[in-house]
Design a protein around this motif. Structure first.
Motif, PDB file in Angstrom:
ATOM      1  N   HIS A 170     -11.797   7.475 -12.203  1.00 26.71           N
ATOM      2  CA  HIS A 170     -11.035   8.453 -11.428  1.00 26.71           C
ATOM      3  C   HIS A 170     -10.394   9.444 -12.405  1.00 26.71           C
ATOM      4  CE1 HIS A 170      -7.477   5.268 -11.443  1.00 26.71           C
ATOM      5  NE2 HIS A 170      -8.009   5.447 -12.628  1.00 26.71           N
ATOM      6  N   SER A 172      -7.208   9.978 -12.480  1.00 24.05           N
ATOM      7  CA  SER A 172      -5.808   9.589 -12.672  1.00 24.05           C
ATOM      8  C   SER A 172      -5.399   9.366 -14.134  1.00 24.05           C
ATOM      9  CB  SER A 172      -5.487   8.345 -11.832  1.00 24.05           C
ATOM     10  OG  SER A 172      -5.687   8.634 -10.464  1.00 24.05           O
ATOM     11  N   GLN A 175      -3.215  11.927 -15.528  1.00 27.83           N
ATOM     12  CA  GLN A 175      -1.759  11.865 -15.257  1.00 27.83           C
ATOM     13  C   GLN A 175      -1.037  11.348 -16.496  1.00 27.83           C
ATOM     14  OE1 GLN A 175      -0.335   9.611 -11.902  1.00 27.83           O
ATOM     15  NE2 GLN A 175      -2.129  10.057 -10.642  1.00 27.83           N
ATOM     16  N   ARG A 198     -18.615   5.614 -10.853  1.00 24.37           N
ATOM     17  CA  ARG A 198     -18.403   4.255 -10.345  1.00 24.37           C
ATOM     18  C   ARG A 198     -19.732   3.564 -10.128  1.00 24.37           C
ATOM     19  NH1 ARG A 198     -13.311   4.892  -6.145  1.00 24.37           N
ATOM     20  NH2 ARG A 198     -12.135   6.196  -7.586  1.00 24.37           N
ATOM     21  N   GLN A 212     -13.579  14.558  -8.690  1.00 23.17           N
ATOM     22  CA  GLN A 212     -12.235  14.395  -8.124  1.00 23.17           C
ATOM     23  C   GLN A 212     -11.356  15.551  -8.587  1.00 23.17           C
ATOM     24  OE1 GLN A 212     -10.521  10.544  -9.137  1.00 23.17           O
ATOM     25  NE2 GLN A 212     -11.258   9.679  -7.205  1.00 23.17           N
ATOM     26  N   GLU A 214      -7.361  15.711  -9.345  1.00 21.81           N
ATOM     27  CA  GLU A 214      -6.108  14.964  -9.425  1.00 21.81           C
ATOM     28  C   GLU A 214      -4.960  15.950  -9.329  1.00 21.81           C
ATOM     29  OE1 GLU A 214      -6.540  11.781  -9.945  1.00 21.81           O
ATOM     30  OE2 GLU A 214      -4.486  11.073 -10.156  1.00 21.81           O
ATOM     31  N   PHE A 252      -2.022   2.001  -3.808  1.00 22.62           N
ATOM     32  CA  PHE A 252      -2.574   2.235  -5.142  1.00 22.62           C
ATOM     33  C   PHE A 252      -1.569   1.645  -6.119  1.00 22.62           C
ATOM     34  CE2 PHE A 252      -3.995   5.802  -2.508  1.00 22.62           C
ATOM     35  CZ  PHE A 252      -5.376   5.692  -2.635  1.00 22.62           C
ATOM     36  N   PHE A 254      -0.638   2.582  -8.897  1.00 23.83           N
ATOM     37  CA  PHE A 254       0.117   3.566  -9.683  1.00 23.83           C
ATOM     38  C   PHE A 254       1.013   4.466  -8.849  1.00 23.83           C
ATOM     39  CE2 PHE A 254      -3.636   6.033  -8.569  1.00 23.83           C
ATOM     40  CZ  PHE A 254      -4.670   5.109  -8.702  1.00 23.83           C
ATOM     41  N   GLY A 287      -2.744   9.397  -2.225  1.00 27.74           N
ATOM     42  CA  GLY A 287      -1.649   9.894  -3.068  1.00 27.74           C
ATOM     43  C   GLY A 287      -0.429   9.003  -2.927  1.00 27.74           C
ATOM     44  N   PHE A 310      -1.671  12.808  -6.368  1.00 29.90           N
ATOM     45  CA  PHE A 310      -2.699  12.660  -5.330  1.00 29.90           C
ATOM     46  C   PHE A 310      -4.069  12.843  -5.973  1.00 29.90           C
ATOM     47  CE2 PHE A 310      -1.349  17.085  -5.379  1.00 29.90           C
ATOM     48  CZ  PHE A 310      -2.554  17.759  -5.526  1.00 29.90           C
ATOM     49  N   GLY A 311      -5.081  12.359  -5.296  1.00 33.22           N
ATOM     50  CA  GLY A 311      -6.449  12.547  -5.779  1.00 33.22           C
ATOM     51  C   GLY A 311      -7.362  12.808  -4.602  1.00 33.22           C
TER      52      GLY A 311
HETATM   53  N1  PHE Z   1      -7.172   7.644  -8.211  1.00 31.85           N
HETATM   54  C1  PHE Z   1      -7.212   7.290  -6.806  1.00 31.85           C
HETATM   55  C2  PHE Z   1      -8.640   6.987  -6.409  1.00 31.85           C
HETATM   56  O1  PHE Z   1      -9.531   7.390  -7.121  1.00 31.85           O
HETATM   57  C3  PHE Z   1      -6.656   8.386  -5.948  1.00 31.85           C
HETATM   58  C4  PHE Z   1      -5.197   8.596  -6.216  1.00 31.85           C
HETATM   59  C5  PHE Z   1      -4.792   9.541  -7.117  1.00 31.85           C
HETATM   60  C6  PHE Z   1      -4.250   7.879  -5.523  1.00 31.85           C
HETATM   61  C7  PHE Z   1      -3.451   9.745  -7.345  1.00 31.85           C
HETATM   62  C8  PHE Z   1      -2.916   8.079  -5.717  1.00 31.85           C
HETATM   63  C9  PHE Z   1      -2.508   9.012  -6.630  1.00 31.85           C
HETATM   64  O2  PHE Z   1      -8.904   6.387  -5.390  1.00 31.85           O
END
Ligand code: PHE
Length: 344
Positions: A170, A172, A175, A198, A212, A214, A252, A254, A287, A310-311
């Motif tokens: 992802h 993320s 971040q 993936r 994605q 982010e 999630f 995080f 998110g 969020f993503g």
């Molecule tokens: N990284 C998560 C995913 O791929 C999406 C996400 C991003 C969720 C940021 C919360 C905050 O599913």
């Protein structure tokens, strides 16, 4: 003799007149003015004439020759001009004919979607960040509150390169990277588009590689209502003013609390139809509020700073916006598909 010369002139001029080509004209020239021609003959026979006749005939013969020469030259010029005009006419270019179409390339639909998303967030004060696609286990998981052996790692089957390196699952990790770069004492407001990987079996809705975007906003006093406001603004600008959003609780590691965001179905406007599987809503992103542990690991004091993240998946968003029914269309690059989405 004089009459003969006059008759010759009349006859020669007639032949000049009748000549249709430069070759005809050359024949006329040779037959009247050539070495064996009648005029030359007359001039050659001058010796036989009486001294009185000689100058008269001589002058006349010269005049006749001049008249024929002049007629030949004029005719030659006319014929040459006509030939040139003919050539120009046959070689003219019709500038009104449509040209041959040139195949022009264009940006890929996904690129366009990502650019559109970027523009919207730049408009809300976000900056664009990037991160590596080959990522460390630390940034991809641990810094996001997913220690080794955490069961939530199963949510994202991964392509490992070594024990510590993998293709990011992802965006993320960017971040944690950006917060690290800002050293815990500056607000962060960024989005990061990029490829992620993936271990999924490809089908109409899954791809082992996808995109994605982010988003992360960390500052003093960032609240859930900020997340909702920003996402609402995004949804309305991107999908249309009439679209509604709704947040549902999710999980999630995080983010805490975590949400999933739906937008109202554009086909049935919330009534329920086959596109939204009778729910009236379509999920478009995940998110939540950045988990205090994630802030802390990245050097931000969770007592002072808070944030949202969020993503979203641009493929899914493009599929919804344009009614694309198979995610694989984005990668097989069939120009018949791609061409429909850019104005060349
Ligand atoms: N990284 C998560 C995913 O791929 C999406 C996400 C991003 C969720 C940021 C919360 C905050 O599913």
């Amino acid at each position: 003799m004089q009459e003969k010369l006059q008759a010759l002139q009349t006859e020669a001029l007639e032949h000049v007149e009748q000549a249709k080509t430069l070759a005809d004209l050359q024949n006329v020239r040779v037959s009247y003015l050539g070495k064996k021609g009648p005029i030359t003959e007359v001039l050659r026979g001058m010796g036989k004439l009486s001294p009185e006749e000689r100058p008269v005939i001589g002058e006349l013969a010269n005049k006749v020759r001049e008249a024929i020469t002049e007629a030949l030259d004029t005719k030659k010029q006319n014929l040459e001009e006509a030939a040139l005009n003919e050539q120009l006419k046959s070689e003219t270019i019709d500038v009104t004919l449509p040209g041959r179409p040139v195949q022009v390339g264009g940006s890929h639909l996904l690129t366009d979607i990502v650019t559109e998303i970027e523009d919207l967030f730049i408009g809300m004060g976000f900056e664009i960040k990037e991160g590596p696609e080959v990522e460390t286990d630390y940034y991809n998981f641990e810094a996001l509150n997913l220690p080794k052996d955490h069961p939530a790692r199963d949510m994202q089957d991964s392509f490992y390169i070594t024990e510590e390196l993998l293709l990011r699952t992802h965006t993320s990790p960017v971040q944690a990277r950006t917060m690290g770069e800002y050293k815990g004492n500056k607000p962060v407001k960024m989005i990061c588009p990029g490829k992620v990987y993936r271990r999924d079996t490809d089908d109409a809705t899954h791809s082992h590689q996808f995109t994605q975007v982010e988003g992360l906003y960390v500052d003093k006093d960032v609240r859930m209502s900020d997340l909702k406001g920003v996402l609402n603004q995004f949804a309305k600008q991107f999908f249309g003013e009439e679209r509604e959003i709704r947040l549902r609780p999710s999980f999630f590691p995080f983010t805490e609390p975590s949400v999933e965001m739906d937008i109202s179905c554009k086909v049935c406007h919330g009534e329920g139809c086959s596109v939204c599987k009778k729910t009236g809503w379509i999920e478009i992103l995940g998110g939540g509020m950045v988990h205090p542990d994630v802030l802390e690991m990245a050097g931000y004091d969770p007592e002072v700073y808070s944030g949202f993240a969020f993503g979203m998946g641009p493929e899914r968003i493009a599929m919804l916006k344009y009614g694309v029914d198979d995610i694989r269309h984005f990668y097989t690059n069939d120009v018949r598909f791609l061409k429909q989405y850019h104005q060349a």
